[in-house]
Design a protein around this motif. Structure first.
Motif, PDB file in Angstrom:
ATOM      1  N   UNK A 145      42.737  29.842   3.540  1.00 45.51           N
ATOM      2  CA  UNK A 145      41.331  29.442   3.679  1.00 45.51           C
ATOM      3  C   UNK A 145      41.196  27.914   3.718  1.00 45.51           C
ATOM      4  N   UNK A 146      41.983  27.213   2.905  1.00 44.25           N
ATOM      5  CA  UNK A 146      41.948  25.747   2.900  1.00 44.25           C
ATOM      6  C   UNK A 146      42.324  25.195   4.259  1.00 44.25           C
ATOM      7  N   UNK A 147      43.442  25.669   4.788  1.00 47.44           N
ATOM      8  CA  UNK A 147      43.922  25.147   6.070  1.00 47.44           C
ATOM      9  C   UNK A 147      42.974  25.517   7.199  1.00 47.44           C
ATOM     10  N   UNK A 148      42.429  26.706   7.161  1.00 45.89           N
ATOM     11  CA  UNK A 148      41.473  27.127   8.173  1.00 45.89           C
ATOM     12  C   UNK A 148      40.181  26.306   8.071  1.00 45.89           C
ATOM     13  N   UNK A 149      39.776  26.000   6.838  1.00 46.77           N
ATOM     14  CA  UNK A 149      38.546  25.221   6.671  1.00 46.77           C
ATOM     15  C   UNK A 149      38.703  23.799   7.182  1.00 46.77           C
ATOM     16  N   UNK A 150      39.930  23.263   7.202  1.00 47.50           N
ATOM     17  CA  UNK A 150      40.137  21.927   7.772  1.00 47.50           C
ATOM     18  C   UNK A 150      39.735  21.896   9.239  1.00 47.50           C
ATOM     19  N   UNK A 151      39.837  23.037   9.885  1.00 49.00           N
ATOM     20  CA  UNK A 151      39.485  23.134  11.298  1.00 49.00           C
ATOM     21  C   UNK A 151      38.008  23.497  11.463  1.00 49.00           C
ATOM     22  N   UNK A 152      37.530  24.444  10.656  1.00 48.91           N
ATOM     23  CA  UNK A 152      36.200  25.002  10.839  1.00 48.91           C
ATOM     24  C   UNK A 152      35.136  24.278   9.998  1.00 48.91           C
ATOM     25  N   UNK A 153      35.404  24.078   8.711  1.00 44.36           N
ATOM     26  CA  UNK A 153      34.431  23.474   7.793  1.00 44.36           C
ATOM     27  C   UNK A 153      35.151  22.493   6.870  1.00 44.36           C
ATOM     28  N   UNK A 154      35.454  21.278   7.346  1.00 44.26           N
ATOM     29  CA  UNK A 154      36.248  20.322   6.563  1.00 44.26           C
ATOM     30  C   UNK A 154      35.709  20.025   5.165  1.00 44.26           C
ATOM     31  N   UNK A 155      34.415  20.126   4.958  1.00 48.22           N
ATOM     32  CA  UNK A 155      33.858  19.821   3.636  1.00 48.22           C
ATOM     33  C   UNK A 155      34.296  20.832   2.572  1.00 48.22           C
ATOM     34  N   UNK A 156      34.728  22.004   2.977  1.00 46.40           N
ATOM     35  CA  UNK A 156      35.180  23.026   2.025  1.00 46.40           C
ATOM     36  C   UNK A 156      36.661  22.909   1.683  1.00 46.40           C
ATOM     37  N   UNK A 157      37.414  22.127   2.448  1.00 45.14           N
ATOM     38  CA  UNK A 157      38.869  22.117   2.271  1.00 45.14           C
ATOM     39  C   UNK A 157      39.298  21.570   0.913  1.00 45.14           C
ATOM     40  N   UNK A 158      38.656  20.524   0.413  1.00 44.17           N
ATOM     41  CA  UNK A 158      39.066  19.967  -0.881  1.00 44.17           C
ATOM     42  C   UNK A 158      38.797  20.929  -2.032  1.00 44.17           C
ATOM     43  N   UNK A 159      37.598  21.508  -2.152  1.00 41.84           N
ATOM     44  CA  UNK A 159      37.407  22.485  -3.245  1.00 41.84           C
ATOM     45  C   UNK A 159      38.346  23.683  -3.141  1.00 41.84           C
ATOM     46  N   UNK A 160      38.588  24.163  -1.918  1.00 37.40           N
ATOM     47  CA  UNK A 160      39.508  25.291  -1.749  1.00 37.40           C
ATOM     48  C   UNK A 160      40.935  24.903  -2.127  1.00 37.40           C
ATOM     49  N   UNK A 161      41.330  23.654  -1.802  1.00 36.48           N
ATOM     50  CA  UNK A 161      42.675  23.191  -2.149  1.00 36.48           C
ATOM     51  C   UNK A 161      42.853  23.188  -3.666  1.00 36.48           C
ATOM     52  N   UNK A 162      41.863  22.686  -4.394  1.00 33.40           N
ATOM     53  CA  UNK A 162      41.947  22.675  -5.859  1.00 33.40           C
ATOM     54  C   UNK A 162      41.965  24.099  -6.412  1.00 33.40           C
ATOM     55  N   UNK A 163      41.150  24.970  -5.857  1.00 29.23           N
ATOM     56  CA  UNK A 163      41.136  26.367  -6.302  1.00 29.23           C
ATOM     57  C   UNK A 163      42.497  27.017  -6.072  1.00 29.23           C
ATOM     58  N   UNK A 164      43.089  26.771  -4.914  1.00 32.78           N
ATOM     59  CA  UNK A 164      44.419  27.312  -4.636  1.00 32.78           C
ATOM     60  C   UNK A 164      45.460  26.784  -5.600  1.00 32.78           C
ATOM     61  N   UNK A 165      45.360  25.490  -5.946  1.00 38.41           N
ATOM     62  CA  UNK A 165      46.299  24.900  -6.895  1.00 38.41           C
ATOM     63  C   UNK A 165      46.276  25.573  -8.248  1.00 38.41           C
ATOM     64  N   UNK A 166      45.118  26.088  -8.631  1.00 41.97           N
ATOM     65  CA  UNK A 166      45.013  26.807  -9.906  1.00 41.97           C
ATOM     66  C   UNK A 166      45.847  28.081  -9.912  1.00 41.97           C
ATOM     67  N   UNK A 167      46.164  28.589  -8.739  1.00 37.04           N
ATOM     68  CA  UNK A 167      47.013  29.783  -8.641  1.00 37.04           C
ATOM     69  C   UNK A 167      48.447  29.435  -8.284  1.00 37.04           C
ATOM     70  N   UNK A 168      48.658  28.333  -7.512  1.00 37.04           N
ATOM     71  CA  UNK A 168      50.023  27.968  -7.128  1.00 37.04           C
ATOM     72  C   UNK A 168      50.869  27.575  -8.331  1.00 37.04           C
ATOM     73  N   UNK A 169      50.357  26.684  -9.171  1.00 48.11           N
ATOM     74  CA  UNK A 169      51.167  26.197 -10.284  1.00 48.11           C
ATOM     75  C   UNK A 169      51.640  27.330 -11.197  1.00 48.11           C
ATOM     76  N   UNK A 170      50.764  28.229 -11.628  1.00 50.67           N
ATOM     77  CA  UNK A 170      51.257  29.345 -12.450  1.00 50.67           C
ATOM     78  C   UNK A 170      52.188  30.272 -11.667  1.00 50.67           C
ATOM     79  N   UNK A 171      51.919  30.475 -10.359  1.00 51.40           N
ATOM     80  CA  UNK A 171      52.781  31.350  -9.569  1.00 51.40           C
ATOM     81  C   UNK A 171      54.187  30.789  -9.517  1.00 51.40           C
ATOM     82  N   UNK A 172      54.316  29.471  -9.267  1.00 50.89           N
ATOM     83  CA  UNK A 172      55.645  28.866  -9.239  1.00 50.89           C
ATOM     84  C   UNK A 172      56.357  29.059 -10.575  1.00 50.89           C
ATOM     85  N   UNK A 173      55.640  28.873 -11.679  1.00 49.61           N
ATOM     86  CA  UNK A 173      56.252  29.051 -13.004  1.00 49.61           C
ATOM     87  C   UNK A 173      56.667  30.505 -13.217  1.00 49.61           C
ATOM     88  N   UNK A 174      55.792  31.444 -12.859  1.00 48.96           N
ATOM     89  CA  UNK A 174      56.127  32.865 -13.050  1.00 48.96           C
ATOM     90  C   UNK A 174      57.287  33.285 -12.150  1.00 48.96           C
TER      91      UNK A 174
END
Length: 180
Positions: A145-174
């Motif tokens: 969604x972040x990468x797609x929003x960079x093309x379609x709705x750039x204003x949403x990309x930063x909040x989506x990137x932070x939201x994704x990071x909340x799942x990436x960091x724990x996923x990498x640890x797990x």
């Protein structure tokens, strides 16, 4: 690497123009490299190694899906790293295009497809718990969604990137703990 970059970058004073980028790099070359996400090269390279380990750990569960997942994930790593190095080498020319869709956007899209497929295999496997799989699914969907929003709705990309990071960091640890 990501945490060190995020801790050194002031998001409220992020360079907005080519002139701002040149001033930043002239004033502090190391900080300029952090703002250019130079450490992403190392982070993404380690992700490539992790994807190979996941392939080895999950291939018995679903060999064909893991081959497809590894293909997309490793393709994404390569597509991300090669242009990132070129961007750093020609930073003056590329600074104006940061924050717009780039080959790295495609690299992240490929990696998110790979992680999504890997996470579906994790749901079928006893090697990883279901929470790890669901974190991977959410992280990959938010990255897509972040990468797609960079093309379609750039204003949403930063909040989506932070939201994704909340799942990436724990996923990498797990995943790291699961691979051990």
């Amino acid at each position: 690497f990501y945490i060190s970059e995020l801790s050194l970058i002031s998001w409220d004073s992020y360079p907005a123009s080519t002139r701002d980028w040149f001033l930043l790099i002239q004033q502090n070359k190391l900080l300029g490299l952090f703002y250019l996400n130079a450490l992403d090269i190392f982070s993404i390279s380690f992700l490539g190694i992790m994807f190979l380990a996941l392939h080895a750990a999950l291939t018995k569960t679903n060999k064909s899906l893991m081959v497809i997942a590894a293909f997309f994930a490793l393709l994404g790593v390569g597509v991300f790293i090669v242009p990132r190095i070129a961007t750093l080498l020609s930073a003056g020319e590329a600074l104006g295009s940061l924050g717009t869709p780039t080959p790295q956007t495609i690299g992240f899209l490929f990696m998110s497809i790979g992680v999504l497929l890997i996470s579906f295999v994790m749901l079928q496997s006893n090697t990883f718990n279901k929470i790890t799989a669901w974190f991977g699914i959410l992280a990959s969907m938010l990255t897509f969604a972040t990468q797609l929003s960079m093309i379609i709705a750039p204003s949403l990309s930063t909040p989506l990137m932070f939201a994704g990071g909340l799942f990436w960091f724990p996923w990498w640890a797990m995943v790291g703990l699961g691979l051990l």
